[in-house]
Design an enzyme around this catalytic site. Structure first.
Site, PDB file in Angstrom:
ATOM      1  N   ASP A  69       0.952  -1.168  -0.106  1.00  0.00           N
ATOM      2  CA  ASP A  69      -0.366   0.559   0.137  1.00  0.00           C
ATOM      3  C   ASP A  69       1.095   0.842   0.052  1.00  0.00           C
ATOM      4  OD1 ASP A  69      -2.616   2.057   0.323  1.00  0.00           O
ATOM      5  OD2 ASP A  69      -3.433  -0.029   0.285  1.00  0.00           O
ATOM      6  N   HIS A  99     -15.639  -3.995 -17.808  1.00  0.00           N
ATOM      7  CA  HIS A  99     -15.897  -3.222 -16.297  1.00  0.00           C
ATOM      8  C   HIS A  99     -16.647  -1.928 -16.455  1.00  0.00           C
ATOM      9  CE1 HIS A  99     -17.169  -4.079 -12.248  1.00  0.00           C
ATOM     10  NE2 HIS A  99     -16.194  -2.919 -11.620  1.00  0.00           N
ATOM     11  N   ARG A 126     -13.033  12.632 -15.163  1.00  0.00           N
ATOM     12  CA  ARG A 126     -12.180  11.498 -16.069  1.00  0.00           C
ATOM     13  C   ARG A 126     -11.302  11.574 -16.325  1.00  0.00           C
ATOM     14  NH1 ARG A 126     -14.954   6.870 -19.318  1.00  0.00           N
ATOM     15  NH2 ARG A 126     -13.809   7.967 -21.295  1.00  0.00           N
ATOM     16  N   ASP A 184     -19.045  -9.211 -12.320  1.00  0.00           N
ATOM     17  CA  ASP A 184     -20.624  -9.157 -13.132  1.00  0.00           C
ATOM     18  C   ASP A 184     -20.443 -10.761 -12.983  1.00  0.00           C
ATOM     19  OD1 ASP A 184     -19.586  -6.118 -13.363  1.00  0.00           O
ATOM     20  OD2 ASP A 184     -17.621  -6.865 -14.075  1.00  0.00           O
TER      21      ASP A 184
HETATM   22  P1  NAX Z   1     -10.234   1.201  -1.223  1.00  0.00           P
HETATM   23  O1  NAX Z   1      -9.816   2.841  -1.132  1.00  0.00           O
HETATM   24  O2  NAX Z   1     -10.629   0.757   0.084  1.00  0.00           O
HETATM   25  O3  NAX Z   1      -8.398   0.531  -1.007  1.00  0.00           O
HETATM   26  C1  NAX Z   1      -7.714   1.032  -2.322  1.00  0.00           C
HETATM   27  C2  NAX Z   1      -6.339   0.850  -1.617  1.00  0.00           C
HETATM   28  O4  NAX Z   1      -5.689   0.751  -2.028  1.00  0.00           O
HETATM   29  C3  NAX Z   1      -5.935   1.888  -0.313  1.00  0.00           C
HETATM   30  O5  NAX Z   1      -5.775   1.346   0.590  1.00  0.00           O
HETATM   31  C4  NAX Z   1      -5.478   2.664  -1.044  1.00  0.00           C
HETATM   32  O6  NAX Z   1      -3.722   3.596  -0.204  1.00  0.00           O
HETATM   33  C5  NAX Z   1      -4.319   1.955  -2.170  1.00  0.00           C
HETATM   34  N1  NAX Z   1      -3.315   2.762  -2.866  1.00  0.00           N
HETATM   35  C6  NAX Z   1      -3.871   3.633  -3.659  1.00  0.00           C
HETATM   36  N2  NAX Z   1      -2.254   3.540  -4.379  1.00  0.00           N
HETATM   37  C7  NAX Z   1      -1.817   2.830  -4.369  1.00  0.00           C
HETATM   38  C8  NAX Z   1      -0.533   2.248  -5.189  1.00  0.00           C
HETATM   39  N3  NAX Z   1       0.349   3.402  -5.840  1.00  0.00           N
HETATM   40  N4  NAX Z   1      -0.102   1.253  -4.996  1.00  0.00           N
HETATM   41  C9  NAX Z   1      -0.640   0.748  -4.029  1.00  0.00           C
HETATM   42  N5  NAX Z   1      -1.853   0.480  -3.088  1.00  0.00           N
HETATM   43  C10 NAX Z   1      -2.564   1.879  -3.351  1.00  0.00           C
HETATM   44  O7  NAX Z   1     -10.704   0.975  -2.260  1.00  0.00           O
HETATM   45  P2  NAX Z   1     -11.576  -0.872  -2.679  1.00  0.00           P
HETATM   46  O8  NAX Z   1     -12.871   0.096  -1.703  1.00  0.00           O
HETATM   47  O9  NAX Z   1     -10.267  -1.709  -1.516  1.00  0.00           O
HETATM   48  O10 NAX Z   1     -11.327  -1.125  -4.324  1.00  0.00           O
HETATM   49  C11 NAX Z   1     -10.194  -1.282  -5.239  1.00  0.00           C
HETATM   50  C12 NAX Z   1     -10.652  -0.844  -6.738  1.00  0.00           C
HETATM   51  O11 NAX Z   1     -11.408  -1.682  -7.105  1.00  0.00           O
HETATM   52  C13 NAX Z   1     -10.914   0.408  -6.923  1.00  0.00           C
HETATM   53  O12 NAX Z   1     -10.265   1.089  -7.787  1.00  0.00           O
HETATM   54  C14 NAX Z   1     -12.782  -0.169  -7.414  1.00  0.00           C
HETATM   55  O13 NAX Z   1     -13.059   0.902  -8.007  1.00  0.00           O
HETATM   56  C15 NAX Z   1     -12.292  -1.297  -7.900  1.00  0.00           C
HETATM   57  N6  NAX Z   1     -13.129  -2.149  -8.248  1.00  0.00           N
HETATM   58  C16 NAX Z   1     -13.114  -3.080  -9.279  1.00  0.00           C
HETATM   59  C17 NAX Z   1     -13.647  -4.076  -9.519  1.00  0.00           C
HETATM   60  C18 NAX Z   1     -14.277  -4.958 -10.671  1.00  0.00           C
HETATM   61  O14 NAX Z   1     -14.719  -5.322 -10.475  1.00  0.00           O
HETATM   62  N7  NAX Z   1     -12.742  -4.926 -11.072  1.00  0.00           N
HETATM   63  C19 NAX Z   1     -15.252  -4.426  -8.636  1.00  0.00           C
HETATM   64  C20 NAX Z   1     -14.846  -2.901  -6.878  1.00  0.00           C
HETATM   65  C21 NAX Z   1     -14.250  -2.517  -6.603  1.00  0.00           C
HETATM   66  O15 NAX Z   1     -15.285  -1.420  -7.050  1.00  0.00           O
END
Ligand code: NAX
Length: 331
Positions: free
Chosen positions: A42, A187, A98, A159
């Protein structure tokens, strides 16, 4: 006894991270006899929280868990990893364009591509979860040229599973008896959940979903938007985005990729297009795939009717636009 497999989870201090690390440590991703070493990455502001997750993993005393690396150093995090689940990213905040979100994620995925290329196992399998998932995966592929392009995928299994769930609820059948739905494309809300080839196992054999759901209108309208908008519905209800279902889907994606899909059934994965179904090469697009011996292949020969054709092309068009936006953010 098997050698441990090293699994990287980026964004491991976040919501999905917190849900997925215990699943991996319990064997839900690689099987109940496969020891694992978790690499959790992280960023600095989350370092303390990340360490707390490491403490909890130790406290859970998972027999399969042979080590935990918790770090904010991307090079260290990627060292020797066999599986990389990329959950970390920059979320869209209120008022952000965006293009600004894209730009942040392009630079993250460009840097992490290089770190993986330099430090991961040569045959590392990569799953991008963070949004925009398809385009982040494309950027990762472009900047990690020594990683085979077949090894870079994105998550549309959530999905896919949501689609199975909606059909199971509608027909009041076990979700495990529904199969061969397809998620096509991005997605995002332009994804196309397709049930034209889906079946339900009943006491009198396999029946097409189209035959069992009497109301064809429901399948062509409300059902599609329900699946497309499910993420938003979860946010509305939970005030937080999907986490346990996303984590579970990511485990399903890797498990089927590594251990194979059951005979006669397929799953959906975002993969680099080879031109199948008229989708231009150069996009990461969700297709129906079967997996065997650690390799996916796109299911060929499914009949695409006119309604579906329009949906497949519309979601491809969105990906073409995302791709050009992403490229405009480079350099
Ligand atoms: P969170 O904001 O709870 O967690 C994301 C984590 O990533 C945070 O702890 C942040 O500090 C960390 N982070 C940010 N930049 C970083 C970097 N450069 N290197 C390492 N860590 C970094 O989000 P969360 O709910 O866990 O979702 C994570 C991602 O999944 C989001 O982008 C979200 O949009 C995406 N999703 C994708 C889905 C899919 O089906 N493909 C569904 C679920 C989710 O919405």
């Amino acid at each position: 006894a098997k050698d441990p497999v090293r699994v990287l989870v980026t964004g491991a201090a976040g919501q999905i991270g917190y849900a997925i690390v215990p699943m991996i440590a319990r064997g839900a991703m690689l099987g109940p006899d496969q020891p694992v070493i978790l690499h959790m990455l992280d960023i600095e502001p989350a370092a303390e929280s990340l360490n707390g997750v490491k403490m909890e993993l130790i406290d859970a005393a998972f027999p399969l868990l042979r080590g935990v690396v918790a770090t904010t150093d991307v090079q260290e995090a990627c060292t020797g990893v066999n599986i990389a689940v990329m959950v970390g990213g920059f979320p869209r905040k209120e008022g952000m364009e965006r293009k600004d979100v894209m730009s942040k994620n392009v630079s993250i995925y460009k840097a992490q591509a290089s770190a993986l290329e330099k430090n991961a196992a040569a045959d590392v399998k990569v799953l991008v979860v963070a949004n925009p998932a398809n385009t982040n995966a494309l950027i990762l592929k472009e900047f990690a040229l020594s990683i085979p392009q077949k090894n870079i995928t994105c998550l549309t299994r959530l999905d896919h599973n949501r689609t199975l769930g909606q059909i199971s609820e509608k027909l009041n059948v076990h979700v495990g008896d529904v199969k061969n739905v397809v998620i096509w494309g991005n997605h995002s809300s332009t994804q196309y959940p397709d049930v034209n080839h889906a079946t339900v196992t009943t006491s009198s054999g396999e029946k097409p979903v189209r035959e069992l759901v009497a109301n064809g209108q429901w399948l062509n309208k409300e059902f599609i938007t329900t699946v497309q908008q499910r993420g938003a519905a979860i946010i509305k209800a939970r005030k937080l985005s999907s986490a346990l279902s996303a984590a579970s889907a990511a485990c399903d994606h890797i498990r089927d990729w590594v251990l194979g899909t059951p005979k006669g059934s397929w799953v959906s994965m975002g993969v680099y297009s080879d031109g199948s179904y008229g989708i231009q090469p150069g996009l990461v697009y969700s297709f129906p795939v079967t997996c065997e011996k650690g390799q996916w292949s796109i299911v060929q020969g499914l009949k695409i009717d006119k309604f579906s054709r329009g949906k497949l092309d519309a979601t491809a068009q969105e990906l073409i636009e995302e791709k050009s936006l992403a490229y405009s953010c480079l350099n």
